[in-house]
Design an enzyme around this catalytic site. Structure first.
Site, PDB file in Angstrom:
ATOM      1  N   GLU A  34       0.841  -0.639   0.449  1.00  0.00           N
ATOM      2  CA  GLU A  34       0.476  -0.282  -0.224  1.00  0.00           C
ATOM      3  C   GLU A  34       0.376   1.108   0.310  1.00  0.00           C
ATOM      4  O   GLU A  34       2.108   1.076   0.630  1.00  0.00           O
ATOM      5  CB  GLU A  34      -1.240   0.141   0.938  1.00  0.00           C
ATOM      6  CG  GLU A  34      -1.838   0.828   1.477  1.00  0.00           C
ATOM      7  CD  GLU A  34      -2.697   1.214   2.294  1.00  0.00           C
ATOM      8  OE1 GLU A  34      -3.894   0.259   1.596  1.00  0.00           O
ATOM      9  OE2 GLU A  34      -2.726   1.398   3.695  1.00  0.00           O
TER      10      GLU A  34
ATOM     11  N   PRO B 293     -10.328   5.619   2.026  1.00  0.00           N
ATOM     12  CA  PRO B 293      -9.565   6.111   0.493  1.00  0.00           C
ATOM     13  C   PRO B 293      -9.206   5.884  -0.507  1.00  0.00           C
ATOM     14  O   PRO B 293      -8.013   5.972  -0.884  1.00  0.00           O
ATOM     15  CB  PRO B 293      -9.640   8.033   0.782  1.00  0.00           C
ATOM     16  CG  PRO B 293      -8.880   7.825   2.400  1.00  0.00           C
ATOM     17  CD  PRO B 293      -8.830   6.832   3.117  1.00  0.00           C
ATOM     18  N   LYS B 294      -8.948   3.914  -0.664  1.00  0.00           N
ATOM     19  CA  LYS B 294      -8.270   3.598  -1.257  1.00  0.00           C
ATOM     20  C   LYS B 294      -8.583   2.917  -3.082  1.00  0.00           C
ATOM     21  O   LYS B 294      -9.569   3.141  -2.712  1.00  0.00           O
ATOM     22  CB  LYS B 294      -8.480   1.748  -0.520  1.00  0.00           C
ATOM     23  CG  LYS B 294      -8.067   1.803   0.554  1.00  0.00           C
ATOM     24  CD  LYS B 294      -7.960   0.163   1.308  1.00  0.00           C
ATOM     25  CE  LYS B 294      -7.681  -0.546   3.105  1.00  0.00           C
ATOM     26  NZ  LYS B 294      -6.473   0.249   3.309  1.00  0.00           N
ATOM     27  N   LYS B 295      -8.351   3.227  -3.809  1.00  0.00           N
ATOM     28  CA  LYS B 295      -8.032   2.740  -4.960  1.00  0.00           C
ATOM     29  C   LYS B 295      -6.726   1.569  -5.403  1.00  0.00           C
ATOM     30  O   LYS B 295      -5.582   1.360  -4.713  1.00  0.00           O
ATOM     31  CB  LYS B 295      -7.413   4.000  -5.613  1.00  0.00           C
ATOM     32  CG  LYS B 295      -8.812   5.239  -5.139  1.00  0.00           C
ATOM     33  CD  LYS B 295      -8.313   6.645  -5.525  1.00  0.00           C
ATOM     34  CE  LYS B 295      -8.806   6.574  -6.985  1.00  0.00           C
ATOM     35  NZ  LYS B 295      -8.334   7.870  -8.049  1.00  0.00           N
TER      36      LYS B 295
END
EC number: 4.1.1.4
Length: 246
Positions: free
Chosen positions: A77, A115-117
């Protein structure tokens, strides 16, 4: 399936095979490269939501390697965390995170509001330095380096820093496109076992991208760099402010 069964089994989608399991969410040998840099304070104030307050014009750029996590698997990440205060309590506001594994993307967004993409980050030792990268599609948007284990840091102090509060802006739309959930969430890392902490000379390069705008917070000066290894549990969150109830 009976209505009562739906209610009792409902946790995540799909109902019969959720994208992520129930916790606790334990991470073993979680590895961090955190490069803290000075940026434009006006830009920070534009993007940090009230009632959070920007305290310093700083950003923590993080690369995190998670090779052993319960329920989420093996993934990496990368993203930006901004030092803030909430009612006088110092903490970190997660602006955006980019990762390469669907269960923590789904679970992070649906449970906590991370707020993950989807993207392609990496973190590994490259001969004499630790190297973090972030690619969004075919574009390299972040590169961070630090001299490998040049100087040890106090692991007690670093554990305290990891144990501080973290804040997220959780947004979930209604079926008509309006906001169904809009909340400020606070969570903590728990049961932290620090295994190592180091610092060294560091660099960070951010490149513009329309959909991964990490460079919108420009690097003006490197302030600090840390390489950490720890076991920890990602605690569940609590709502500290409901934007729709005010």
């Amino acid at each position: 399936m009976k209505i009562s069964d739906v209610r009792s089994k409902a946790f995540a989608m799909p109902l019969t095979s959720p994208a992520f399991p129930m916790g606790p969410y334990r991470f073993v040998d979680r590895e961090f490269l955190i490069i803290t840099y000075r940026t434009d304070p006006d830009r920070l104030r534009e993007i940090v939501p009230e009632p959070l307050k920007v305290t310093e014009p700083l950003v923590h750029y993080e690369f995190i390697r998670m090779a052993d996590s319960t329920g989420f698997g093996d993934y990496t990440e990368s993203g930006q965390v901004i030092p803030v205060e909430y009612n006088g309590q110092p903490g970190g506001y997660t602006l955006a995170m980019y990762l390469d594994d669907h269960p923590p993307i789904a679970g992070g967004r649906e449970l906590w509001g991370f707020p993950k993409k989807l993207a392609s980050p990496t973190l590994h030792v490259n001969t004499d330095h630790i190297l973090g990268t972030l690619d969004y599609g075919k574009v390299r948007v972040a590169t961070g380096t630090m001299g490998y284990k040049h100087k040890e840091l106090d692991i007690v102090e670093q554990a305290k820093r990891l144990a501080g509060p973290n804040f997220l802006l959780k947004i979930i739309p209604h079926v008509d496109g309006t906001a169904r959930v809009c909340e400020l969430v606070r969570y903590y890392m728990q049961d932290i076992v620090m295994k190592g902490a180091w610092t060294g000379p560091a660099s960070l390069e951010l490149s513009p991208h329309a959909l991964a705008p990490v460079a919108d917070l420009p690097v003006l000066e490197i302030v600090e760099a840390r390489h950490l290894v720890a076991d920890l549990t990602l605690g569940l969150g609590e709502v500290v402010y409901d934007y729709l109830a005010q």
